[in-house]
Design a protein around this motif. Structure first.
Motif, PDB file in Angstrom:
ATOM      1  N   ARG A 151      14.908  13.094  -2.036  1.00 37.95           N
ATOM      2  CA  ARG A 151      15.347  12.265  -0.908  1.00 37.95           C
ATOM      3  C   ARG A 151      15.001  12.962   0.402  1.00 37.95           C
ATOM      4  N   PHE A 152      14.485  12.182   1.357  1.00 33.87           N
ATOM      5  CA  PHE A 152      14.152  12.694   2.679  1.00 33.87           C
ATOM      6  C   PHE A 152      14.733  11.765   3.741  1.00 33.87           C
ATOM      7  N   GLU A 206      21.508   2.566  -1.152  1.00 35.73           N
ATOM      8  CA  GLU A 206      22.840   3.157  -1.215  1.00 35.73           C
ATOM      9  C   GLU A 206      22.981   4.327  -0.241  1.00 35.73           C
ATOM     10  N   TRP A 207      21.977   5.181  -0.165  1.00 38.96           N
ATOM     11  CA  TRP A 207      22.027   6.377   0.676  1.00 38.96           C
ATOM     12  C   TRP A 207      21.335   6.175   2.019  1.00 38.96           C
ATOM     13  N   TYR A 208      20.564   5.078   2.172  1.00 40.45           N
ATOM     14  CA  TYR A 208      19.782   4.816   3.386  1.00 40.45           C
ATOM     15  C   TYR A 208      18.849   5.974   3.717  1.00 40.45           C
ATOM     16  N   SER A 209      18.205   6.475   2.702  1.00 41.97           N
ATOM     17  CA  SER A 209      17.221   7.534   2.880  1.00 41.97           C
ATOM     18  C   SER A 209      15.996   7.188   2.039  1.00 41.97           C
ATOM     19  N   ALA A 210      14.896   7.823   2.377  1.00 39.44           N
ATOM     20  CA  ALA A 210      13.652   7.579   1.653  1.00 39.44           C
ATOM     21  C   ALA A 210      13.638   8.390   0.358  1.00 39.44           C
TER      22      ALA A 210
END
Length: 153
Positions: A45-46, A76-80
């Motif tokens: 995840r970034f 869910e995490w709003y990350s790439a």
């Protein structure tokens, strides 16, 4: 007869040159159809990819050990989330391996650089690389610098 031989030689040379250029372009662009053999998948995840795309290189110490296969946003995490295929010859990546998005040169392409840790257990197919560092965005750095200069003045 001599002129015909020269024309055939030049024509053959031109066809071989064009084939060599096409093969070189495919190799440089990463669009080669040849498989790299057995691979396993890792995910990371970034917060900011800053232009990292699918088929980008995954390297360690400057040596390409894999490719980015999928990039998507985790709702869910709003990350790439980046999925990478790593060559099985590098199956000794430890659990505390870190991943960073790096740039090849000043304005070059983005790629993922892996740094191995000191754990004794290894990452397996489908595992997550927990320690990540997002890309350094030049526009944000310039904006911060200008904002700080404006506050000082």
């Amino acid at each position: 007869m001599r002129m015909r031989f020269v024309e055939l030689t030049v024509g053959t040379f031109m066809v071989l040159g064009i084939i060599a250029l096409v093969l070189m372009a495919l190799r440089v662009s990463g669009l080669s159809t040849q498989g790299n053999g057995d691979t396993y998948t890792l995910k990371a995840r970034f917060e900011n990819l800053a232009g990292l795309t699918e088929r980008a290189k995954v390297s360690m110490s400057g040596v390409t050990i894999g490719r980015v296969t999928k990039v998507y946003l985790d709702p869910e995490w709003y990350s790439a989330v980046v999925e990478m295929e790593i060559d099985t010859s590098m199956s000794t990546l430890t659990l505390d391996t870190s991943a960073a998005i790096l740039t090849a040169g000043l304005l070059g392409e983005k790629y993922i650089g892996l740094t191995v840790g000191a754990e004794e257990e290894y990452l397996e197919d489908g595992d997550w690389v927990e320690d990540t560092q997002s890309a350094l965005v030049l526009e944000e750095l310039i904006g911060r610098f200008l904002f700080n200069k404006a506050e000082e003045g």
